[in-house]
Write an enzyme that holds these catalytic residues in place. Structure first.
Site, short mmCIF file in Angstrom:
data_model
loop_
_atom_site.label_atom_id
_atom_site.label_comp_id
_atom_site.label_asym_id
_atom_site.label_seq_id
_atom_site.Cartn_x
_atom_site.Cartn_y
_atom_site.Cartn_z
N ASP A 199 -11.85 -29.84 4.03
CA ASP A 199 -12.01 -29.42 2.60
C ASP A 199 -13.05 -28.19 3.76
O ASP A 199 -14.35 -28.92 4.16
CB ASP A 199 -12.04 -30.64 2.38
CG ASP A 199 -13.45 -30.69 1.29
OD1 ASP A 199 -13.70 -29.52 0.59
OD2 ASP A 199 -12.68 -31.50 0.87
N LYS B 41 -15.30 -10.23 -1.97
CA LYS B 41 -16.41 -10.21 -3.35
C LYS B 41 -15.61 -10.80 -3.96
O LYS B 41 -14.74 -11.11 -3.86
CB LYS B 41 -15.86 -8.62 -4.15
CG LYS B 41 -14.34 -8.70 -4.42
CD LYS B 41 -14.74 -7.10 -4.81
CE LYS B 41 -14.90 -6.38 -6.18
NZ LYS B 41 -13.33 -7.34 -6.83
N LYS C 142 -9.81 2.37 2.71
CA LYS C 142 -8.59 3.27 2.68
C LYS C 142 -8.78 4.63 2.97
O LYS C 142 -10.05 4.81 3.38
CB LYS C 142 -8.66 3.70 1.52
CG LYS C 142 -8.23 2.62 0.29
CD LYS C 142 -7.96 2.58 -0.86
CE LYS C 142 -7.78 1.50 -2.03
NZ LYS C 142 -6.87 0.60 -2.16
N HIS D 74 -16.38 -0.59 -6.03
CA HIS D 74 -15.78 0.41 -5.27
C HIS D 74 -16.29 1.51 -5.65
O HIS D 74 -16.38 2.44 -5.10
CB HIS D 74 -14.46 -0.33 -6.07
CG HIS D 74 -13.54 -0.80 -5.48
ND1 HIS D 74 -13.51 -1.88 -4.69
CD2 HIS D 74 -12.76 -2.07 -5.87
CE1 HIS D 74 -13.70 -2.87 -4.16
NE2 HIS D 74 -12.69 -3.08 -5.29
C1 BG6 Z 1 -9.85 -5.50 -6.43
C2 BG6 Z 1 -9.86 -5.96 -8.47
O1 BG6 Z 1 -10.75 -5.32 -5.71
O2 BG6 Z 1 -9.36 -4.42 -6.18
C3 BG6 Z 1 -9.10 -6.43 -8.95
O3 BG6 Z 1 -10.78 -7.33 -7.84
C4 BG6 Z 1 -8.05 -4.44 -8.51
O4 BG6 Z 1 -9.10 -6.48 -10.25
C5 BG6 Z 1 -8.20 -4.26 -7.29
O5 BG6 Z 1 -6.69 -4.71 -9.47
C6 BG6 Z 1 -7.95 -3.05 -7.33
O6 BG6 Z 1 -7.60 -2.30 -5.38
P1 BG6 Z 1 -6.46 -1.07 -5.12
O7 BG6 Z 1 -7.10 -1.25 -3.77
O8 BG6 Z 1 -5.02 -1.86 -5.09
O9 BG6 Z 1 -7.38 0.24 -6.08
#
Ligand code: BG6
Length: 491
Positions: A91, A147, A181, A239
């Site tokens: 926990d 995050k 990526k 991002h």
């Molecule tokens: C996440 C977000 O960080 O990234 C999501 O919280 C989003 O809402 C996702 O859908 C997108 O990631 P990817 O790699 O699928 O473009």
């Protein structure tokens, strides 16, 4: 290049959760398949639920069957991977439970230990202090933070203060999976592995930069989380801003964690604040309504489970960012992201300036198209450069037409599997390389910038603009670059 790895214990808090099952365990499995996990590396799931190691192994196997059916098919790696898997019931708010990691010999024989916190950020502080109080914060031990790292500067500082009471900055790995990526890393290769682009990478040659992350999915049953975040916090603060930094930063002296991050922070500090009335002219917010995506009718934001019709949370944002430094003066960076848009794709477009003088006087050549470098992150990974070419044929005169020079990564490297972002990032944590992770000063600077926008939005009674699912967002977003005499790059 094979990476030789030291054995390591990887402990996943939230080990039975969605992120672990969909992303982290498949990523670790692929690393094992590629021979990138050392012999004695172990993976230990941790969560509140009572489960035996055998139950956990069965749960992980079911997840791999579902999420990586092609890889699991050959059955070669699974027996080895299964042996690595164990489970500890903890926990996260019960400090005494953490002694169980010592019972499981976590970190024995001076092994490195990675604690991956795939939990709600409210628990980061208490997990880190319980780890420390059980002797699990030694130098060779690291924490990975998922995050959201807060919802504004104040809450992000609070999380950071709690974590740094027990772990040093060098032991903290803040994940932004976009940095893992392949094409994002390739952006560094393109910029700094070639002589061709860097001399033309500035306001003298580039007219504007566009970064689009377009999703077809909606909030996917996460209304509760998403509505407190919105597109600006969920996507832009991390991002999109990280992509902007990699495009805009100066060449680092070396490809190591601090050299790269020192350059990114300079960009963040040079971002012109978008505050007050500026927010109306430089940003557009949207919320999706019902519509059609890929021939299927989909519901609107307010039809999602748990929704509240009073919500002003944006599911789409487009904005113009400006970087106030010598290299980028006058070059707009247009950023946009949204859910339930017409197509799933992410790309960075570098739009070059027009040629200063045309020697081609034919009527048909009036519209000489400008060079354009498109770095596509997904769904396919490719880079293309649009150049003007002569249309073949003697009778055609000097008729010019844009042609794409295409580099498809899957075609260029046919026998290479393109790894998922989490594979690269997990491997980097295991080998203690923080280059693709965010340092706290970056997170803080990004929040400062985003807080300015959010503050301006909060002062208005205006609601986000509605857009039909399957469209490209509100009409005002199309108008954003048009106001400056520019256009979004078409998909
Ligand atoms: C996440 C977000 O960080 O990234 C999501 O919280 C989003 O809402 C996702 O859908 C997108 O990631 P990817 O790699 O699928 O473009």
């Amino acid at each position: 290049m094979k990476v030789s790895l030291k054995a390591c214990d990887v402990v996943i808090f939230g080990g039975g959760g969605d992120l672990a099952m969909r992303k982290l365990l498949p990523a670790l499995y692929h690393l094992d398949m590629d021979g990138l996990l050392a012999k004695n590396t172990r993976i230990i799931g941790a969560s509140r639920r009572d489960m035996s190691a055998a139950d956990y192994q069965a749960k992980v196997r079911a997840a791999l069957d579902e999420f990586v059916p092609k890889s699991i098919g050959d059955e070669k790696t699974w027996p080895r991977f299964k042996e690595r898997l164990s489970y500890v019931s903890v926990d996260a708010q019960q400090e005494s439970d953490f002694a169980r990691f010592n019972d499981h010999n976590v970190g024995e024989d001076d092994k490195d230990v990675v604690f991956y916190l795939a939990t709600s950020p409210d628990l980061f502080g208490s997990i880190c202090s319980s780890l420390a109080n059980n002797g699990l914060n030694q130098e060779r031990m690291r924490v990975v933070l998922e995050k959201p790292l807060g919802r504004d500067l104040t809450s992000s500082r609070a999380i950071n203060d709690e974590v740094t009471q027990n772990f040093g900055e060098k032991q903290i790995f803040r994940i932004d999976h976009y940095l893992g990526k392949e094409t994002v890393q390739n952006l560094l290769a393109i910029r700094f592995g070639n002589t061709l682009f860097e001399p033309l990478w500035d306001s003298a040659h580039i007219d504007n930069v566009q970064i689009t992350v377009s999703e077809t999915v909606g909030v996917e049953g996460r209304w509760g989380y998403y509505d407190k975040a919105g597109a600006l916090r969920d996507m832009v603060q991390n991002h999109l801003v990280q992509l902007l930094c990699l495009v805009a930063m100066e060449p680092p002296g070396r490809n190591d964690a601090d050299s790269v991050r020192d350059e990114k922070i300079k960009v963040l500090k040079a971002l012109r604040p978008i505050e007050g009335a500026n927010a109306y002219t430089k940003t557009v917010r949207g919320q999706y309504a019902k519509g059609m995506i890929n021939g299927k009718e989909v519901q609107g934001y307010f039809d999602e489970e748990g929704s509240n019709p009073e919500s002003r949370t944006e599911t789409f944002v487009a904005l113009r960012a400006d970087i106030d430094n010598w290299r980028w003066a006058g070059v707009p960076f247009y950023l946009r992201t949204g859910k339930r848009l017409g197509q799933r794709y992410s790309e960075i477009v570098i739009q070059y300036k027009s040629i200063p003088h045309s020697i081609f006087n034919d009527e048909s050549n009036r519209q000489l198209q400008r060079n354009q470098l498109v770095i596509r992150l997904q769904p396919e990974e490719k880079i293309s450069l649009t150049v003007m070419n002569k249309v073949p044929g003697a009778g055609e005169g000097m008729n010019l037409q844009p042609v794409d020079l295409n580099l498809s990564l899957s075609e260029a490297f046919q026998n290479k599997r393109s790894p998922e972002a989490y594979e690269r990032l997990l491997l980097d944590v295991m080998r203690d390389d923080a280059t693709l992770f965010m340092r706290y000063d970056e997170v803080e600077a990004a929040w400062k910038w985003v807080d300015g926008i959010m503050g301006a939005w909060n002062q208005t009674s205006e609601r986000p603009k509605e857009y039909a699912s399957g469209s490209w967002g509100p009409a005002a977003s199309m108008a954003l670059p048009i106001k400056d005499g520019r256009n979004w790059h078409d998909y």
